[in-house]
Write an enzyme that holds these catalytic residues in place. Sequence first.
Site, PDB file in Angstrom:
ATOM      1  N   TYR A 185       0.812  -1.218   0.000  1.00  0.00           N
ATOM      2  CA  TYR A 185       0.000   0.000   0.000  1.00  0.00           C
ATOM      3  C   TYR A 185       0.849   1.273   0.000  1.00  0.00           C
ATOM      4  O   TYR A 185       0.713   2.119   0.872  1.00  0.00           O
ATOM      5  CB  TYR A 185      -0.960  -0.002   1.203  1.00  0.00           C
ATOM      6  CG  TYR A 185      -2.072  -1.013   1.035  1.00  0.00           C
ATOM      7  CD1 TYR A 185      -3.219  -0.680   0.336  1.00  0.00           C
ATOM      8  CD2 TYR A 185      -1.957  -2.299   1.544  1.00  0.00           C
ATOM      9  CE1 TYR A 185      -4.237  -1.604   0.152  1.00  0.00           C
ATOM     10  CE2 TYR A 185      -2.965  -3.236   1.355  1.00  0.00           C
ATOM     11  CZ  TYR A 185      -4.105  -2.877   0.662  1.00  0.00           C
ATOM     12  OH  TYR A 185      -5.105  -3.793   0.475  1.00  0.00           O
ATOM     13  N   TYR A 213     -11.826  -7.613   7.239  1.00  0.00           N
ATOM     14  CA  TYR A 213     -10.693  -7.643   6.308  1.00  0.00           C
ATOM     15  C   TYR A 213     -10.345  -9.102   6.041  1.00  0.00           C
ATOM     16  O   TYR A 213     -10.146  -9.874   6.983  1.00  0.00           O
ATOM     17  CB  TYR A 213      -9.469  -6.903   6.865  1.00  0.00           C
ATOM     18  CG  TYR A 213      -8.300  -7.009   5.915  1.00  0.00           C
ATOM     19  CD1 TYR A 213      -8.243  -6.204   4.779  1.00  0.00           C
ATOM     20  CD2 TYR A 213      -7.293  -7.949   6.117  1.00  0.00           C
ATOM     21  CE1 TYR A 213      -7.212  -6.343   3.863  1.00  0.00           C
ATOM     22  CE2 TYR A 213      -6.257  -8.086   5.193  1.00  0.00           C
ATOM     23  CZ  TYR A 213      -6.221  -7.285   4.081  1.00  0.00           C
ATOM     24  OH  TYR A 213      -5.203  -7.425   3.171  1.00  0.00           O
ATOM     25  N   ASP A 237     -12.420 -16.831   9.458  1.00  0.00           N
ATOM     26  CA  ASP A 237     -11.104 -16.379   9.008  1.00  0.00           C
ATOM     27  C   ASP A 237     -10.266 -16.074  10.248  1.00  0.00           C
ATOM     28  O   ASP A 237     -10.403 -15.018  10.855  1.00  0.00           O
ATOM     29  CB  ASP A 237     -11.264 -15.132   8.119  1.00  0.00           C
ATOM     30  CG  ASP A 237      -9.925 -14.577   7.659  1.00  0.00           C
ATOM     31  OD1 ASP A 237      -8.880 -15.032   8.165  1.00  0.00           O
ATOM     32  OD2 ASP A 237      -9.927 -13.667   6.801  1.00  0.00           O
ATOM     33  N   LYS A 274      -0.721 -16.260   8.650  1.00  0.00           N
ATOM     34  CA  LYS A 274       0.114 -15.409   9.510  1.00  0.00           C
ATOM     35  C   LYS A 274       1.024 -16.164  10.495  1.00  0.00           C
ATOM     36  O   LYS A 274       2.136 -16.490  10.118  1.00  0.00           O
ATOM     37  CB  LYS A 274      -0.771 -14.370  10.188  1.00  0.00           C
ATOM     38  CG  LYS A 274      -1.269 -13.338   9.162  1.00  0.00           C
ATOM     39  CD  LYS A 274      -1.745 -12.049   9.772  1.00  0.00           C
ATOM     40  CE  LYS A 274      -1.807 -10.939   8.751  1.00  0.00           C
ATOM     41  NZ  LYS A 274      -3.137 -10.693   8.194  1.00  0.00           N
TER      42      LYS A 274
HETATM   43  C1  LIG Z   1      -3.731 -10.751   6.848  1.00  0.00           C
HETATM   44  C2  LIG Z   1      -5.091 -11.305   6.715  1.00  0.00           C
HETATM   45  C3  LIG Z   1      -5.521 -11.906   5.529  1.00  0.00           C
HETATM   46  C4  LIG Z   1      -4.647 -11.973   4.283  1.00  0.00           C
HETATM   47  O1  LIG Z   1      -3.496 -12.709   4.485  1.00  0.00           O
HETATM   48  P1  LIG Z   1      -2.245 -12.456   3.485  1.00  0.00           P
HETATM   49  O2  LIG Z   1      -1.235 -13.447   3.953  1.00  0.00           O
HETATM   50  O3  LIG Z   1      -1.838 -11.028   3.700  1.00  0.00           O
HETATM   51  O4  LIG Z   1      -2.724 -12.705   2.110  1.00  0.00           O
HETATM   52  C5  LIG Z   1      -6.792 -12.437   5.494  1.00  0.00           C
HETATM   53  N1  LIG Z   1      -7.604 -12.375   6.567  1.00  0.00           N
HETATM   54  C6  LIG Z   1      -7.227 -11.809   7.728  1.00  0.00           C
HETATM   55  C7  LIG Z   1      -8.160 -11.795   8.888  1.00  0.00           C
HETATM   56  C8  LIG Z   1      -5.960 -11.245   7.844  1.00  0.00           C
HETATM   57  O5  LIG Z   1      -5.593 -10.653   8.976  1.00  0.00           O
END
Ligand SMILES: *Cc1c(COP(=O)(O)O)cnc(C)c1O
Length: 425
Positions: A17, A145, A246, A275
């Site tokens: 970004y 997100y 997620d 992550k």
């Molecule tokens: C960081 C994140 C993503 C995306 O993961 P990337 O490895 O950056 O593609 C998706 N969902 C959540 C909740 C996140 O924090």
Amino acid sequence: MTPEQLQFDRENIWHPYTSMTNPTPCLPVTSTQGVYLHLSTGEKLIDGMASWWSSIHGYGHPLLNKAAHQQIDTMSHVMFGGLTHEPAIELAKKLTAITPEGLDKVFLSDSGSVAVEVAIKMAFQYWISKGLSEKNRLLTVRNGYHGDTFAAMAVCDPVNGMHDMFSDVLAKHYFAPSPKTKFDQQWDPQDISQLAELLSKHHQHIAALILEPIVQGAGGMRFYSPEYLTQAKRLCEEFNVLLIADEIATGFGRTGKMFACDHASISPDILCLGKALTGGYISLAATLTTTEIANTISDGGAGCFMHGPTFMGNPLACAVANASIDLLLASDWKSQVSSIEQQLKQGLEPARGLSNVADVRCLGAIGVIELKSPVDSVKIQEQFKQQGVWVRPFGKLVYIMPAYIMQPAIVQRLTAAMVEVVANH
Ligand SMILES: *Cc1c(COP(=O)(O)O)cnc(C)c1O
């Protein structure tokens, strides 16, 4: 790093970004160790970000280093189509053992966004396989997100989610208001009424509800009531809609439970991890689902699940993930995270009284100061650097999610720096 190298960086390399015509300055890091970033200027900064939630054990951990060295000497990568290997098998065993009940089929991929794409594709392919292809929309909540790829972008907050300019090219989904009841507040049943209404009206067209359980990350750093999750799970069952959790940011202990779903003792139908999966070492992600969903997809028209990235199940990443999970399970992560939570609450409390501060909130090893207006990101980065810490605010949010191993005195330096910088920003 030489001035020429840094100039080349500014002129030729995209950072997340950032602008190519007006790039914000980047600090030159030469090495990382424990909870510190070492800069080429000789300075060393306390890392409050854990490289975006991922470095939960700190940098350069001997056991993770050893796992990576051993694996790279044996087999760094091999294609996963038609071939298999122990690092992936061991990882899938561990993931199915520690994640909420019923999630026993594992799809490995490269990054969080891809894990979300895979989850969405699983949900759609499941309903297609059941002959219900009209269930081809998603339901989500605002302030979410889920990543930067197109299917993921389409379920990010339409305004806050950094992708509003793409609204014309993105798939249209259903959005309910974001959960309002805070994590430890008395549950307000009205909080979920609009989600319930959307489900009752449109469930014939909804494949899945996708949410970040308990903590909404990059879409606002908001912490909401576990009861919301309990109710959302119940509604999904009632209306025959899948639940995608997620947990890319929240997984592996960050919120004080191994997974944020554990706060509500629910099992989603599909779970996304990323992550912290490799302890912040290498990109790896996973999407888990149930036997029922996996079998329905597999017995449907296509005869298989239609996905398979080149670097799927990368052995090097799996080996580090195995070491990271072993390390986590062998550690006293629960007390580490809860003691960090207490320190964050105490250390950030003084910010609450500042005239430019709208809210202070902490959960697990996550501390947030929300300001009344967006920060000047260049100025604040410099202020933090002068305090000897690495914190990267975003919009109105000044937040940290340190490694679980961070010692109390260091956490205290970090929170003191946050309060000081926010006060003088
Ligand atoms: C960081 C994140 C993503 C995306 O993961 P990337 O490895 O950056 O593609 C998706 N969902 C959540 C909740 C996140 O924090």
